[in-house]
Scaffold this motif. Structure first.
Motif, PDB file in Angstrom:
ATOM      1  N   PHE A 129      35.540  45.157  -6.562  1.00 23.64           N
ATOM      2  CA  PHE A 129      35.205  43.734  -6.615  1.00 23.64           C
ATOM      3  C   PHE A 129      36.410  42.885  -6.230  1.00 23.64           C
ATOM      4  CE2 PHE A 129      34.621  39.696  -8.795  1.00 23.64           C
ATOM      5  CZ  PHE A 129      33.328  39.369  -8.426  1.00 23.64           C
ATOM      6  N   VAL A 130      37.588  43.250  -6.732  1.00 26.33           N
ATOM      7  CA  VAL A 130      38.802  42.506  -6.387  1.00 26.33           C
ATOM      8  C   VAL A 130      39.102  42.653  -4.898  1.00 26.33           C
ATOM      9  CG1 VAL A 130      41.311  42.429  -6.740  1.00 26.33           C
ATOM     10  CG2 VAL A 130      39.784  42.566  -8.706  1.00 26.33           C
ATOM     11  N   LEU A 131      38.940  43.846  -4.356  1.00 24.25           N
ATOM     12  CA  LEU A 131      39.175  44.038  -2.921  1.00 24.25           C
ATOM     13  C   LEU A 131      38.173  43.246  -2.074  1.00 24.25           C
ATOM     14  CD1 LEU A 131      39.974  47.852  -2.585  1.00 24.25           C
ATOM     15  CD2 LEU A 131      41.551  45.931  -2.440  1.00 24.25           C
ATOM     16  N   LEU A 132      36.930  43.182  -2.511  1.00 22.97           N
ATOM     17  CA  LEU A 132      35.913  42.453  -1.749  1.00 22.97           C
ATOM     18  C   LEU A 132      36.149  40.949  -1.770  1.00 22.97           C
ATOM     19  CD1 LEU A 132      32.624  44.296  -2.720  1.00 22.97           C
ATOM     20  CD2 LEU A 132      33.594  44.095  -0.435  1.00 22.97           C
ATOM     21  N   PHE A 133      36.558  40.425  -2.903  1.00 20.85           N
ATOM     22  CA  PHE A 133      36.656  38.980  -3.066  1.00 20.85           C
ATOM     23  C   PHE A 133      38.099  38.484  -3.126  1.00 20.85           C
ATOM     24  CE2 PHE A 133      32.456  40.006  -4.736  1.00 20.85           C
ATOM     25  CZ  PHE A 133      31.688  39.110  -4.012  1.00 20.85           C
ATOM     26  N   ARG A 134      39.055  39.242  -2.623  1.00 16.49           N
ATOM     27  CA  ARG A 134      40.450  38.811  -2.723  1.00 16.49           C
ATOM     28  C   ARG A 134      40.742  37.561  -1.896  1.00 16.49           C
ATOM     29  NH1 ARG A 134      43.498  43.827   0.015  1.00 16.49           N
ATOM     30  NH2 ARG A 134      42.075  44.064   1.739  1.00 16.49           N
ATOM     31  N   SER A 135      39.992  37.315  -0.852  1.00 12.09           N
ATOM     32  CA  SER A 135      40.209  36.087  -0.091  1.00 12.09           C
ATOM     33  C   SER A 135      39.612  34.883  -0.809  1.00 12.09           C
ATOM     34  CB  SER A 135      39.605  36.212   1.309  1.00 12.09           C
ATOM     35  OG  SER A 135      38.213  36.402   1.221  1.00 12.09           O
ATOM     36  N   PHE A 136      38.654  35.118  -1.692  1.00 14.11           N
ATOM     37  CA  PHE A 136      38.010  34.040  -2.432  1.00 14.11           C
ATOM     38  C   PHE A 136      38.727  33.724  -3.742  1.00 14.11           C
ATOM     39  CE2 PHE A 136      34.784  32.848  -5.640  1.00 14.11           C
ATOM     40  CZ  PHE A 136      34.421  31.622  -5.110  1.00 14.11           C
ATOM     41  N   LEU A 137      39.441  34.678  -4.304  1.00 17.43           N
ATOM     42  CA  LEU A 137      40.061  34.495  -5.622  1.00 17.43           C
ATOM     43  C   LEU A 137      41.075  33.354  -5.676  1.00 17.43           C
ATOM     44  CD1 LEU A 137      40.374  38.186  -6.834  1.00 17.43           C
ATOM     45  CD2 LEU A 137      38.734  36.467  -7.553  1.00 17.43           C
ATOM     46  N   PRO A 138      41.946  33.136  -4.674  1.00 17.53           N
ATOM     47  CA  PRO A 138      42.848  31.979  -4.758  1.00 17.53           C
ATOM     48  C   PRO A 138      42.105  30.647  -4.766  1.00 17.53           C
ATOM     49  CG  PRO A 138      43.664  33.530  -3.139  1.00 17.53           C
ATOM     50  CD  PRO A 138      42.308  34.004  -3.556  1.00 17.53           C
ATOM     51  N   MET A 139      41.002  30.559  -4.023  1.00 18.58           N
ATOM     52  CA  MET A 139      40.213  29.331  -4.018  1.00 18.58           C
ATOM     53  C   MET A 139      39.576  29.101  -5.400  1.00 18.58           C
ATOM     54  SD  MET A 139      36.986  28.193  -1.619  1.00 18.58           S
ATOM     55  CE  MET A 139      37.267  29.592  -0.622  1.00 18.58           C
ATOM     56  N   ALA A 140      39.073  30.163  -6.013  1.00 17.88           N
ATOM     57  CA  ALA A 140      38.472  30.044  -7.344  1.00 17.88           C
ATOM     58  C   ALA A 140      39.531  29.671  -8.379  1.00 17.88           C
ATOM     59  CB  ALA A 140      37.785  31.350  -7.731  1.00 17.88           C
ATOM     60  N   ALA A 141      40.725  30.249  -8.269  1.00 19.08           N
ATOM     61  CA  ALA A 141      41.798  29.905  -9.199  1.00 19.08           C
ATOM     62  C   ALA A 141      42.220  28.454  -9.016  1.00 19.08           C
ATOM     63  CB  ALA A 141      42.992  30.836  -8.986  1.00 19.08           C
ATOM     64  N   GLY A 142      42.288  27.982  -7.786  1.00 17.01           N
ATOM     65  CA  GLY A 142      42.615  26.574  -7.540  1.00 17.01           C
ATOM     66  C   GLY A 142      41.584  25.637  -8.121  1.00 17.01           C
ATOM     67  N   PHE A 143      40.315  26.022  -8.023  1.00 23.64           N
ATOM     68  CA  PHE A 143      39.252  25.210  -8.612  1.00 23.64           C
ATOM     69  C   PHE A 143      39.382  25.167 -10.130  1.00 23.64           C
ATOM     70  CE2 PHE A 143      35.038  25.020 -10.567  1.00 23.64           C
ATOM     71  CZ  PHE A 143      34.664  23.749 -10.157  1.00 23.64           C
ATOM     72  N   LEU A 144      39.650  26.317 -10.745  1.00 27.28           N
ATOM     73  CA  LEU A 144      39.780  26.341 -12.205  1.00 27.28           C
ATOM     74  C   LEU A 144      41.013  25.578 -12.671  1.00 27.28           C
ATOM     75  CD1 LEU A 144      38.748  30.013 -13.004  1.00 27.28           C
ATOM     76  CD2 LEU A 144      37.448  27.919 -13.425  1.00 27.28           C
ATOM     77  N   LEU A 145      42.090  25.637 -11.897  1.00 27.69           N
ATOM     78  CA  LEU A 145      43.290  24.889 -12.273  1.00 27.69           C
ATOM     79  C   LEU A 145      43.116  23.389 -12.054  1.00 27.69           C
ATOM     80  CD1 LEU A 145      46.083  27.282 -10.986  1.00 27.69           C
ATOM     81  CD2 LEU A 145      45.363  26.873 -13.347  1.00 27.69           C
ATOM     82  N   SER A 146      42.245  23.004 -11.141  1.00 23.46           N
ATOM     83  CA  SER A 146      41.986  21.581 -10.940  1.00 23.46           C
ATOM     84  C   SER A 146      41.124  21.005 -12.052  1.00 23.46           C
ATOM     85  CB  SER A 146      41.327  21.332  -9.588  1.00 23.46           C
ATOM     86  OG  SER A 146      40.000  21.805  -9.599  1.00 23.46           O
ATOM     87  N   ALA A 147      40.562  21.856 -12.899  1.00 19.42           N
ATOM     88  CA  ALA A 147      39.750  21.389 -14.022  1.00 19.42           C
ATOM     89  C   ALA A 147      40.598  20.614 -15.033  1.00 19.42           C
ATOM     90  CB  ALA A 147      39.057  22.559 -14.706  1.00 19.42           C
ATOM     91  N   VAL A 148      41.914  20.744 -14.960  1.00 19.19           N
ATOM     92  CA  VAL A 148      42.801  20.000 -15.857  1.00 19.19           C
ATOM     93  C   VAL A 148      42.706  18.507 -15.558  1.00 19.19           C
ATOM     94  CG1 VAL A 148      45.216  19.736 -16.562  1.00 19.19           C
ATOM     95  CG2 VAL A 148      44.306  21.992 -16.070  1.00 19.19           C
ATOM     96  N   ASN A 149      42.324  18.136 -14.347  1.00 12.13           N
ATOM     97  CA  ASN A 149      42.234  16.723 -13.964  1.00 12.13           C
ATOM     98  C   ASN A 149      40.947  16.055 -14.439  1.00 12.13           C
ATOM     99  OD1 ASN A 149      44.699  16.878 -12.690  1.00 12.13           O
ATOM    100  ND2 ASN A 149      43.778  17.524 -10.760  1.00 12.13           N
ATOM    101  N   ILE A 150      40.027  16.791 -15.031  1.00 13.79           N
ATOM    102  CA  ILE A 150      38.810  16.208 -15.584  1.00 13.79           C
ATOM    103  C   ILE A 150      39.185  15.480 -16.870  1.00 13.79           C
ATOM    104  CG2 ILE A 150      36.524  16.724 -16.533  1.00 13.79           C
ATOM    105  CD1 ILE A 150      36.466  19.148 -14.631  1.00 13.79           C
ATOM    106  N   PRO A 151      38.750  14.221 -17.044  1.00 17.06           N
ATOM    107  CA  PRO A 151      39.240  13.408 -18.167  1.00 17.06           C
ATOM    108  C   PRO A 151      39.112  14.060 -19.543  1.00 17.06           C
ATOM    109  CG  PRO A 151      38.004  12.056 -16.659  1.00 17.06           C
ATOM    110  CD  PRO A 151      37.858  13.463 -16.186  1.00 17.06           C
TER     111      PRO A 151
END
Length: 129
Positions: free
Chosen positions: A94-116
């Motif tokens: 699963f990690v090998l299949l989605f390794r190109s997607f994982l940084p985008m998902a991590a960026g999305f989760l880290l941007s959740a800090v900006n939600i009020p």
């Protein structure tokens, strides 16, 4: 905005049940029947959502062959009642299949800090430490 077809709605339900059975199988100390059922439902749901041709194209691209091999090998190990080893192999695939997607998902989760609401929650938890 594209409309969601009935097949895609069924696929979302199948994937939801698949993830539920996978989580429940892990919580019950790697119950092989629940894990196998979860894997089958997850793959069926993915096929219903994006279609058979696009699913096959995703898994059988040349640069994703190793990830697909590990993922499906892990599913087979779970089906043959080797649940712990199968889930480890499947997770690696699963990690090998989605390794190109994982940084985008991590960026999305880290941007959740900006939600009020979450921002005030995280800032109050920082003051406790």
């Amino acid at each position: 905005m594209p409309s969601i077809t009935e097949f895609q709605k069924v696929g979302v339900g199948l994937m939801g049940f698949g993830l539920f059975f996978l989580l429940f199988g892990v919580l019950l100390y790697f119950d092989s029947v629940l894990l196998a059922f979860g894997n089958i439902l997850f793959l069926a749901g993915l096929t219903f959502i994006i279609g058979f041709r696009r699913t096959a194209h995703f898994f059988f691209q040349r640069h994703k062959f190793r990830g697909s091999l590990f993922f499906f090998g892990g599913v087979l190990l779970v089906l043959f009642r080797w649940p712990v080893i199968g889930m480890v192999v499947e997770s690696y695939g699963f990690v090998l299949l989605f390794r190109s997607f994982l940084p985008m998902a991590a960026g999305f989760l880290l941007s959740a800090v900006n939600i009020p609401f979450l921002n005030s929650f995280f800032s109050s938890s920082q003051s406790i430490v």
